[in-house]
Design a protein around this motif. Structure first.
Motif, PDB file in Angstrom:
ATOM      1  N   SER A  86       0.580  -1.592   0.224  1.00 48.14           N
ATOM      2  CA  SER A  86       0.284   0.268  -0.110  1.00 48.14           C
ATOM      3  C   SER A  86       0.920   1.184   0.129  1.00 48.14           C
ATOM      4  CB  SER A  86      -0.966  -0.008   1.689  1.00 48.14           C
ATOM      5  OG  SER A  86      -1.919  -1.080   1.418  1.00 48.14           O
ATOM      6  N   THR A  87       0.088   2.227  -0.188  1.00 47.79           N
ATOM      7  CA  THR A  87       1.245   3.360  -0.808  1.00 47.79           C
ATOM      8  C   THR A  87       0.062   4.458  -0.112  1.00 47.79           C
ATOM      9  OG1 THR A  87       0.322   3.889  -2.445  1.00 47.79           O
ATOM     10  CG2 THR A  87       2.337   2.859  -1.994  1.00 47.79           C
ATOM     11  N   MET A  88       1.050   5.126   1.463  1.00 46.26           N
ATOM     12  CA  MET A  88      -0.022   6.759   1.374  1.00 46.26           C
ATOM     13  C   MET A  88       0.570   8.160   1.286  1.00 46.26           C
ATOM     14  SD  MET A  88      -0.596   6.718   5.714  1.00 46.26           S
ATOM     15  CE  MET A  88      -1.429   5.431   5.897  1.00 46.26           C
ATOM     16  N   VAL A  89      -0.255   8.461   0.735  1.00 45.15           N
ATOM     17  CA  VAL A  89       0.211  10.027   0.089  1.00 45.15           C
ATOM     18  C   VAL A  89      -0.554  10.733   1.138  1.00 45.15           C
ATOM     19  CG1 VAL A  89       0.009  11.733  -1.332  1.00 45.15           C
ATOM     20  CG2 VAL A  89       0.628   9.596  -2.022  1.00 45.15           C
ATOM     21  N   SER A  90       0.108  11.497   1.940  1.00 43.42           N
ATOM     22  CA  SER A  90      -0.179  13.038   2.731  1.00 43.42           C
ATOM     23  C   SER A  90      -0.419  14.484   1.721  1.00 43.42           C
ATOM     24  CB  SER A  90       0.276  12.989   3.898  1.00 43.42           C
ATOM     25  OG  SER A  90       0.575  11.962   4.949  1.00 43.42           O
ATOM     26  N   ILE A  91      -0.973  14.575   1.303  1.00 38.44           N
ATOM     27  CA  ILE A  91      -1.348  16.176   0.128  1.00 38.44           C
ATOM     28  C   ILE A  91      -1.030  17.296   1.224  1.00 38.44           C
ATOM     29  CG2 ILE A  91      -2.352  17.275  -1.078  1.00 38.44           C
ATOM     30  CD1 ILE A  91      -3.543  14.382  -2.516  1.00 38.44           C
ATOM     31  N   PRO A  92      -0.289  17.912   1.568  1.00 40.34           N
ATOM     32  CA  PRO A  92      -0.445  19.454   1.945  1.00 40.34           C
ATOM     33  C   PRO A  92      -1.459  20.541   2.062  1.00 40.34           C
ATOM     34  CG  PRO A  92       1.967  19.297   1.298  1.00 40.34           C
ATOM     35  CD  PRO A  92       0.862  18.087   0.633  1.00 40.34           C
ATOM     36  N   ARG A  93      -2.133  20.821   2.894  1.00 37.70           N
ATOM     37  CA  ARG A  93      -3.782  21.123   2.892  1.00 37.70           C
ATOM     38  C   ARG A  93      -3.502  22.551   1.727  1.00 37.70           C
ATOM     39  NH1 ARG A  93      -5.883  23.998   8.558  1.00 37.70           N
ATOM     40  NH2 ARG A  93      -3.802  25.887   8.578  1.00 37.70           N
ATOM     41  N   ASP A  94      -2.319  23.346   2.053  1.00 33.71           N
ATOM     42  CA  ASP A  94      -1.742  24.310   0.386  1.00 33.71           C
ATOM     43  C   ASP A  94      -1.322  23.898  -0.538  1.00 33.71           C
ATOM     44  OD1 ASP A  94      -2.819  26.330   3.251  1.00 33.71           O
ATOM     45  OD2 ASP A  94      -0.465  26.463   3.884  1.00 33.71           O
ATOM     46  N   THR A  95      -1.132  22.678  -0.346  1.00 35.38           N
ATOM     47  CA  THR A  95      -0.812  22.572  -1.901  1.00 35.38           C
ATOM     48  C   THR A  95      -1.622  23.762  -3.021  1.00 35.38           C
ATOM     49  OG1 THR A  95      -0.339  20.409  -1.374  1.00 35.38           O
ATOM     50  CG2 THR A  95      -0.561  20.632  -3.593  1.00 35.38           C
ATOM     51  N   ARG A  96      -0.971  23.719  -3.599  1.00 35.71           N
ATOM     52  CA  ARG A  96      -1.135  24.613  -4.934  1.00 35.71           C
ATOM     53  C   ARG A  96      -2.134  24.223  -6.108  1.00 35.71           C
ATOM     54  NH1 ARG A  96      -0.003  29.470  -9.242  1.00 35.71           N
ATOM     55  NH2 ARG A  96      -1.462  30.751  -8.832  1.00 35.71           N
ATOM     56  N   TYR A 183      -3.603  18.708  19.730  1.00 35.51           N
ATOM     57  CA  TYR A 183      -2.532  18.409  19.617  1.00 35.51           C
ATOM     58  C   TYR A 183      -2.211  17.880  18.037  1.00 35.51           C
ATOM     59  CZ  TYR A 183       1.200  14.949  20.536  1.00 35.51           C
ATOM     60  OH  TYR A 183       2.106  13.765  20.167  1.00 35.51           O
ATOM     61  N   ALA A 184      -3.782  17.296  17.609  1.00 36.09           N
ATOM     62  CA  ALA A 184      -3.911  16.645  16.101  1.00 36.09           C
ATOM     63  C   ALA A 184      -3.904  18.137  15.829  1.00 36.09           C
ATOM     64  CB  ALA A 184      -4.911  16.428  16.116  1.00 36.09           C
ATOM     65  N   ARG A 185      -4.078  19.773  15.805  1.00 43.25           N
ATOM     66  CA  ARG A 185      -4.192  20.770  15.104  1.00 43.25           C
ATOM     67  C   ARG A 185      -3.025  21.607  15.159  1.00 43.25           C
ATOM     68  NH1 ARG A 185     -10.721  22.570  16.076  1.00 43.25           N
ATOM     69  NH2 ARG A 185     -11.334  21.873  14.172  1.00 43.25           N
ATOM     70  N   MET A 186      -1.966  21.775  15.732  1.00 45.98           N
ATOM     71  CA  MET A 186      -1.381  22.201  15.844  1.00 45.98           C
ATOM     72  C   MET A 186       0.136  21.866  14.505  1.00 45.98           C
ATOM     73  SD  MET A 186       2.121  23.535  16.570  1.00 45.98           S
ATOM     74  CE  MET A 186       3.098  22.743  18.093  1.00 45.98           C
ATOM     75  N   ARG A 187       0.105  23.619  13.938  1.00 45.45           N
ATOM     76  CA  ARG A 187       0.962  23.462  13.213  1.00 45.45           C
ATOM     77  C   ARG A 187       2.161  24.752  13.581  1.00 45.45           C
ATOM     78  NH1 ARG A 187      -0.217  24.993   7.106  1.00 45.45           N
ATOM     79  NH2 ARG A 187      -1.732  26.989   7.600  1.00 45.45           N
ATOM     80  N   LYS A 188       1.723  25.757  13.513  1.00 42.36           N
ATOM     81  CA  LYS A 188       2.447  26.952  13.451  1.00 42.36           C
ATOM     82  C   LYS A 188       3.779  27.052  15.002  1.00 42.36           C
ATOM     83  CE  LYS A 188      -0.741  30.506  12.216  1.00 42.36           C
ATOM     84  NZ  LYS A 188      -2.159  31.646  12.907  1.00 42.36           N
ATOM     85  N   GLU A 189       3.808  26.698  16.260  1.00 46.09           N
ATOM     86  CA  GLU A 189       4.542  26.446  17.134  1.00 46.09           C
ATOM     87  C   GLU A 189       5.802  24.904  16.233  1.00 46.09           C
ATOM     88  OE1 GLU A 189       4.052  26.656  21.243  1.00 46.09           O
ATOM     89  OE2 GLU A 189       1.569  27.928  20.291  1.00 46.09           O
ATOM     90  N   ASP A 190       5.382  24.707  15.133  1.00 44.04           N
ATOM     91  CA  ASP A 190       6.378  23.016  15.225  1.00 44.04           C
ATOM     92  C   ASP A 190       7.075  23.846  13.974  1.00 44.04           C
ATOM     93  OD1 ASP A 190       6.699  20.509  13.787  1.00 44.04           O
ATOM     94  OD2 ASP A 190       5.425  19.931  14.597  1.00 44.04           O
ATOM     95  N   PRO A 191       8.659  23.793  14.508  1.00 43.22           N
ATOM     96  CA  PRO A 191       9.099  23.910  13.077  1.00 43.22           C
ATOM     97  C   PRO A 191       9.353  22.597  11.711  1.00 43.22           C
ATOM     98  CG  PRO A 191      10.495  22.000  15.183  1.00 43.22           C
ATOM     99  CD  PRO A 191       9.114  23.041  15.440  1.00 43.22           C
ATOM    100  N   ARG A 192       8.576  22.191  11.834  1.00 37.86           N
ATOM    101  CA  ARG A 192       8.155  20.915  10.724  1.00 37.86           C
ATOM    102  C   ARG A 192       7.233  21.429  10.287  1.00 37.86           C
ATOM    103  NH1 ARG A 192       7.294  16.065  14.240  1.00 37.86           N
ATOM    104  NH2 ARG A 192       6.703  16.969  15.621  1.00 37.86           N
ATOM    105  N   GLY A 193       6.842  22.785  10.844  1.00 36.13           N
ATOM    106  CA  GLY A 193       4.916  22.623   9.927  1.00 36.13           C
ATOM    107  C   GLY A 193       4.270  21.989   9.488  1.00 36.13           C
ATOM    108  N   ASP A 194       3.460  21.662   8.761  1.00 37.74           N
ATOM    109  CA  ASP A 194       2.229  21.015   8.023  1.00 37.74           C
ATOM    110  C   ASP A 194       2.741  19.381   8.518  1.00 37.74           C
ATOM    111  OD1 ASP A 194      -0.287  20.939   7.913  1.00 37.74           O
ATOM    112  OD2 ASP A 194       0.410  20.165   6.237  1.00 37.74           O
TER     113      ASP A 194
END
Length: 295
Positions: A86-96, A183-194
């Protein structure tokens, strides 16, 4: 949320296998309430469960009163029963991406705001050049109800942070649904971002799968089913879920995770995750190969 399909299948099949027929009927009734077909003509429905590879679009949607909502998490899962991979692809929500029906470029998470599940599925299909057979939509606001229904989960936080008045310290801890949602929503304080947020979401759902599969959780099967029924929408029937669990379980246990690599750029005063066309084509080629489609 990428392992929610595993959670649903494991939970429903465990209950169905260990319980009386009356309980199975309750499960079937709940799944029937979750069911919502895709109203479109598409070859994506031609896949034969048990024989062909399939694709599933997993969506975590942020829906609040008075707001149409946007997808907070978007994952494409492809499962091949013959290769048992199986493959699992996470698409960043800001993808243009280009949304054909609007004839304009958008952030991919806005497709849901414009045209709901139908528009989101079509936009993902166009972006990756693959058919989407099935979808599972999870309401992120109701996500906390699911966590509470299984008695909470244990996570191991990499660094302390505070979001919307909720402080989550560093280290291993047992958390309830309200804290799990932060815990699932935070991203701004995470250096890895999304990408850091996606990692925490994977951790949470893995823990839900673990806790939900424990026999102790079956004591509250009615509460769990109520939470699922309120917060999940899918075009999978119970029969198809059972067929997937039976025919694809080896492949589901062998998942390769793929990130959609790109550059964060500001275009027309908006930040986007911009994916090069060559990168998108390579990703599409990988997924099409997994689905036994011509490149």
């Amino acid at each position: 949320m990428q392992n929610i399909i595993l959670f649903i299948l494991a939970l429903l099949l465990t209950i169905g296998g260990l319980s009386y027929y009356s309980i199975y009927r309750t499960v079937a009734k709940s799944v029937n309430h979750m069911y919502e077909p895709l109203h479109r003509d598409s070859k994506s429905q031609d896949a034969v469960i048990g024989h062909d590879p399939i694709s599933i679009l997993l969506l975590g949607v942020d829906e609040r009163p008075g707001d149409k909502g946007r997808t907070d998490s978007m994952i494409v899962l492809t499962i091949n029963p013959k290769t048992k991979k199986s493959t699992m692809v996470s698409i960043p929500r800001d993808t243009r991406v280009f949304m054909r029906s609007k004839n304009t470029n958008i952030k991919i998470n806005a497709a849901y705001t414009y045209e709901g599940i139908e528009g989101t599925v079509q936009t993902v299909e166009q972006f990756l050049n693959i058919p989407i057979n099935y979808y599972i939509k999870l309401n992120m606001e109701g996500f906390k109800d699911i966590v509470d229904a299984i008695g909470g989960i244990t996570v191991n936080n990499d660094f302390p942070f505070t979001l919307e008045g909720v402080h989550i310290p560093k280290g291993e801890q047992h958390i309830d649904g309200k804290v799990a949602l932060k815990y699932a929503r935070m991203r701004k304080e995470d250096p890895r971002g999304d990408f850091g947020r996606q990692q925490r979401q994977r951790e949470i759902i893995n823990q839900i799968v673990h806790e939900g599969a424990q026999l102790k959780s079956l004591k509250n099967y009615q509460g769990i089913l109520t939470s699922l029924e309120k917060n999940i929408q899918t075009n999978l029937t119970l029969d198809k879920m059972i067929d997937i669990q039976s025919s694809y379980k080896e492949a589901v246990n062998n998942i390769k995770q793929i990130e959609v690599k790109g550059d964060d750029k500001k275009i027309d005063n908006l930040w986007y995750h911009v994916v090069k066309n060559e990168t998108r084509k390579d990703l599409s080629k990988t997924l099409r190969h997994q689905l036994n489609l011509e490149s």
